[in-house]
Design a protein around this motif. Structure first.
Motif, PDB file in Angstrom:
ATOM      1  N   ALA A  45     -48.725  11.387  35.388  1.00 61.47           N
ATOM      2  CA  ALA A  45     -49.765  11.793  36.577  1.00 61.47           C
ATOM      3  C   ALA A  45     -51.107  10.977  36.301  1.00 61.47           C
ATOM      4  O   ALA A  45     -51.403  10.714  37.255  1.00 61.47           O
ATOM      5  CB  ALA A  45     -49.989  13.142  36.228  1.00 61.47           C
ATOM      6  N   GLU A  46     -51.398  10.775  35.212  1.00 65.13           N
ATOM      7  CA  GLU A  46     -52.784  10.030  34.960  1.00 65.13           C
ATOM      8  C   GLU A  46     -52.634   8.761  35.338  1.00 65.13           C
ATOM      9  O   GLU A  46     -53.472   7.977  36.047  1.00 65.13           O
ATOM     10  CB  GLU A  46     -53.348  10.088  33.735  1.00 65.13           C
ATOM     11  N   GLN A  47     -51.580   8.106  34.801  1.00 67.89           N
ATOM     12  CA  GLN A  47     -51.438   6.602  35.051  1.00 67.89           C
ATOM     13  C   GLN A  47     -51.060   6.553  36.803  1.00 67.89           C
ATOM     14  O   GLN A  47     -51.526   5.350  37.177  1.00 67.89           O
ATOM     15  CB  GLN A  47     -50.016   6.184  34.331  1.00 67.89           C
TER      16      GLN A  47
ATOM     17  N   GLN B 151     -52.178   7.966  39.032  1.00 70.15           N
ATOM     18  CA  GLN B 151     -53.422   8.046  39.885  1.00 70.15           C
ATOM     19  C   GLN B 151     -54.268   6.701  39.839  1.00 70.15           C
ATOM     20  O   GLN B 151     -54.597   6.314  41.131  1.00 70.15           O
ATOM     21  CB  GLN B 151     -54.390   9.133  39.429  1.00 70.15           C
ATOM     22  N   ARG B 152     -54.273   5.983  38.756  1.00 71.93           N
ATOM     23  CA  ARG B 152     -54.735   4.768  38.715  1.00 71.93           C
ATOM     24  C   ARG B 152     -53.986   3.631  39.424  1.00 71.93           C
ATOM     25  O   ARG B 152     -54.381   2.824  40.422  1.00 71.93           O
ATOM     26  CB  ARG B 152     -54.820   4.094  37.224  1.00 71.93           C
TER      27      ARG B 152
ATOM     28  N   LEU C  28     -52.197   4.461  42.061  1.00 67.29           N
ATOM     29  CA  LEU C  28     -52.287   4.476  43.445  1.00 67.29           C
ATOM     30  C   LEU C  28     -53.744   3.918  43.979  1.00 67.29           C
ATOM     31  O   LEU C  28     -53.897   3.592  45.265  1.00 67.29           O
ATOM     32  CB  LEU C  28     -52.160   5.922  43.820  1.00 67.29           C
ATOM     33  N   LEU C  29     -54.823   4.082  43.344  1.00 65.85           N
ATOM     34  CA  LEU C  29     -56.014   3.696  43.658  1.00 65.85           C
ATOM     35  C   LEU C  29     -55.989   2.027  43.985  1.00 65.85           C
ATOM     36  O   LEU C  29     -56.750   1.893  44.897  1.00 65.85           O
ATOM     37  CB  LEU C  29     -57.134   3.910  42.694  1.00 65.85           C
TER      38      LEU C  29
END
Length: 210
Positions: free
Chosen positions: A45-47, A49-50, A52-53
């Motif tokens: 999930a954290e990776q 998010q990056r 998708l940015l």
């Protein structure tokens, strides 16, 4: 009559730009619908998010390059892929030709074909060279190869670039047990790499314009 001709020309240009705009929008939609599920499967999930940015930048860049016609292949815009007739077989792996080419060429930034073969499929993918040292070249994704084309860490094979191999890679051509099978869909990264190929001479890196 002159006024009418000028009006027709303006309308033609507007139509052309509208076609480009629609093609761009169609490709952006295809790339988003394809990339987001693929990223969700690969990353936490954290990776995610990056990733998708930064995704909008790469999606729009790929769509823009394709819309501007930087790849001389037939485009299937609904599926976001390139089309070309598939050869029955791949060219043979020739380590001597590879050795001669990779030991004497300007290689940094060159897009190159890499053969990946497993128990099911043989396929050509594209990667880019980012380092050269100690009689070896480093590809951004697939790692180090000797000048003769053998991977240092895997069973991958690096080929001297040819138009036939680059077309096969960009169109996702695959072979199974020596027979032609349905092509695979390229990743967004590969679609971008296709626009970085110097299609007038695939053995020379493309000059980048700033």
């Amino acid at each position: 009559m002159v006024k009418q001709h000028i009006t027709d020309t303006k309308q033609s240009n507007l139509w052309h730009n509208e076609q480009e705009r629609l093609l761009f929008a169609e490709l952006v939609n295809v790339f988003y619908s394809r990339e987001i599920p693929a990223l969700a499967q690969q990353y936490s999930a954290e990776q995610l998010q990056r990733k998708l940015l930064s995704l909008p930048y790469y999606v729009e860049r790929a769509a823009r390059h394709i819309t501007q016609g930087e790849v001389p292949l037939q485009l299937d815009s609904q599926n976001g892929c390139w089309l070309a007739s598939q050869k029955r077989t791949l060219p043979p792996f020739d380590e001597h030709k590879n050795q001669d080419f990779f030991s004497s060429s300007n290689l940094i930034g060159l897009v190159v074909p890499v053969l990946i073969a497993d128990v099911q499929y043989s396929q050509v993918v594209i990667d880019s060279i980012d380092q050269v040292r100690d009689n070896a070249v480093h590809c951004n994704q697939y790692g180090w190869f000797s000048y003769s084309g053998y991977s240092h860490d895997d069973d991958f094979r690096l080929f001297k670039p040819t138009k036939q191999l680059m077309v096969a890679a960009c169109c996702g051509h695959r072979w199974q047990y020596g027979k032609v099978v349905a092509p695979r869909v390229l990743s967004l990264r590969e679609m971008l790499l296709a626009s970085m190929i110097n299609w007038t001479n695939v053995k020379v890196p493309k000059q980048r314009h700033h």
